[in-house]
Write a protein that holds these residues in place. Sequence first.
Motif, PDB file in Angstrom:
ATOM      1  N   PRO A  23      36.835  45.264  47.385  1.00  0.00           N
ATOM      2  CA  PRO A  23      35.890  44.719  47.362  1.00  0.00           C
ATOM      3  C   PRO A  23      34.727  44.859  46.287  1.00  0.00           C
ATOM      4  CG  PRO A  23      36.575  44.702  49.680  1.00  0.00           C
ATOM      5  CD  PRO A  23      37.260  45.714  48.755  1.00  0.00           C
ATOM      6  N   PRO A  24      33.948  46.197  46.128  1.00  0.00           N
ATOM      7  CA  PRO A  24      33.172  46.184  45.241  1.00  0.00           C
ATOM      8  C   PRO A  24      33.764  46.013  44.003  1.00  0.00           C
ATOM      9  CG  PRO A  24      33.315  48.015  46.820  1.00  0.00           C
ATOM     10  CD  PRO A  24      34.543  47.325  47.009  1.00  0.00           C
ATOM     11  N   GLY A  25      35.257  46.496  43.506  1.00  0.00           N
ATOM     12  CA  GLY A  25      35.493  45.949  42.148  1.00  0.00           C
ATOM     13  C   GLY A  25      35.882  44.620  41.729  1.00  0.00           C
ATOM     14  N   THR A  26      35.806  43.666  42.835  1.00  0.00           N
ATOM     15  CA  THR A  26      35.919  42.422  42.429  1.00  0.00           C
ATOM     16  C   THR A  26      34.685  41.633  41.678  1.00  0.00           C
ATOM     17  OG1 THR A  26      35.469  41.612  44.896  1.00  0.00           O
ATOM     18  CG2 THR A  26      37.657  42.018  44.350  1.00  0.00           C
ATOM     19  N   VAL A  27      33.422  42.443  42.306  1.00  0.00           N
ATOM     20  CA  VAL A  27      32.027  41.744  41.854  1.00  0.00           C
ATOM     21  C   VAL A  27      32.127  41.342  40.299  1.00  0.00           C
ATOM     22  CG1 VAL A  27      29.641  42.091  41.706  1.00  0.00           C
ATOM     23  CG2 VAL A  27      30.908  42.546  43.805  1.00  0.00           C
ATOM     24  N   PRO A  28      32.539  42.623  39.446  1.00  0.00           N
ATOM     25  CA  PRO A  28      32.351  42.173  38.022  1.00  0.00           C
ATOM     26  C   PRO A  28      33.324  41.185  37.544  1.00  0.00           C
ATOM     27  CG  PRO A  28      33.246  44.348  38.418  1.00  0.00           C
ATOM     28  CD  PRO A  28      32.632  43.870  39.658  1.00  0.00           C
ATOM     29  N   ILE A  29      34.432  41.221  38.141  1.00  0.00           N
ATOM     30  CA  ILE A  29      35.518  40.366  37.641  1.00  0.00           C
ATOM     31  C   ILE A  29      35.309  38.827  38.046  1.00  0.00           C
ATOM     32  CG2 ILE A  29      37.873  39.546  37.795  1.00  0.00           C
ATOM     33  CD1 ILE A  29      38.511  42.448  38.114  1.00  0.00           C
ATOM     34  N   PHE A  30      34.494  38.675  39.400  1.00  0.00           N
ATOM     35  CA  PHE A  30      34.127  37.561  40.017  1.00  0.00           C
ATOM     36  C   PHE A  30      33.100  37.049  39.028  1.00  0.00           C
ATOM     37  CE2 PHE A  30      31.505  35.101  42.866  1.00  0.00           C
ATOM     38  CZ  PHE A  30      32.314  34.187  43.390  1.00  0.00           C
TER      39      PHE A  30
END
Length: 207
Positions: A23-30
């Motif tokens: 979940p934290p790693g999806t933030v920049p990609i999102f």
Amino acid sequence: MSAVLDARLFTEVFITLFVIMDPPGTVPIFLALTSSMTHKQRARAARTAIFVAAGVILAFGLFGRQLLSYMHISLPALQASGGLLLLLIAMELLTGKMEEPKPGAKGVNVALVPLGTPLLAGPGAIVASMLFVQRSDGSAQDWISISLGFLAVCVCLWLAMRFANVVHKVLGESGTVLVTRIAGLLLAAIAVQLIADAVTAFVQAAG
């Protein structure tokens, strides 16, 4: 409560899927994939991506083995194809093509591909869910534990993407572009690792 929920299985499912789906790693990609969206469009994209990912993972968890066997597709082949697709998306993020608005686009398509799948519901999450279902003894306790563990991860993913707007406001436009390039680089590394793992599995199977 212990008769209804297997705390050990719940914890194992939650930690495994949390690490894989990140979940934290999806933030920049999102943020990178939704850079041209409004606040409402971004919130709708987050919801859609979660529903798509949940649907794909549940479908593969319940019927994945039968489907892959019927189509004569191995797990490494599924992993390699997901890695190739993520690599294409990473190249677009690195070159800035993902940020170019497309005529007639509503701004929600990225919620289906690549956000919903294969980014969230990728080969790792799919295989993990299939293995957990396979290990289950079919009891209600196991099903509830697996379902709640998966649901908890989905909630974490939704919260991470739902409040990505706060991150966007803090970073500003220049910061978002920088994060986009970093996200593309990280996504490319993830894709290459998926392909490498698939190749290794192919070689081991052939040997």
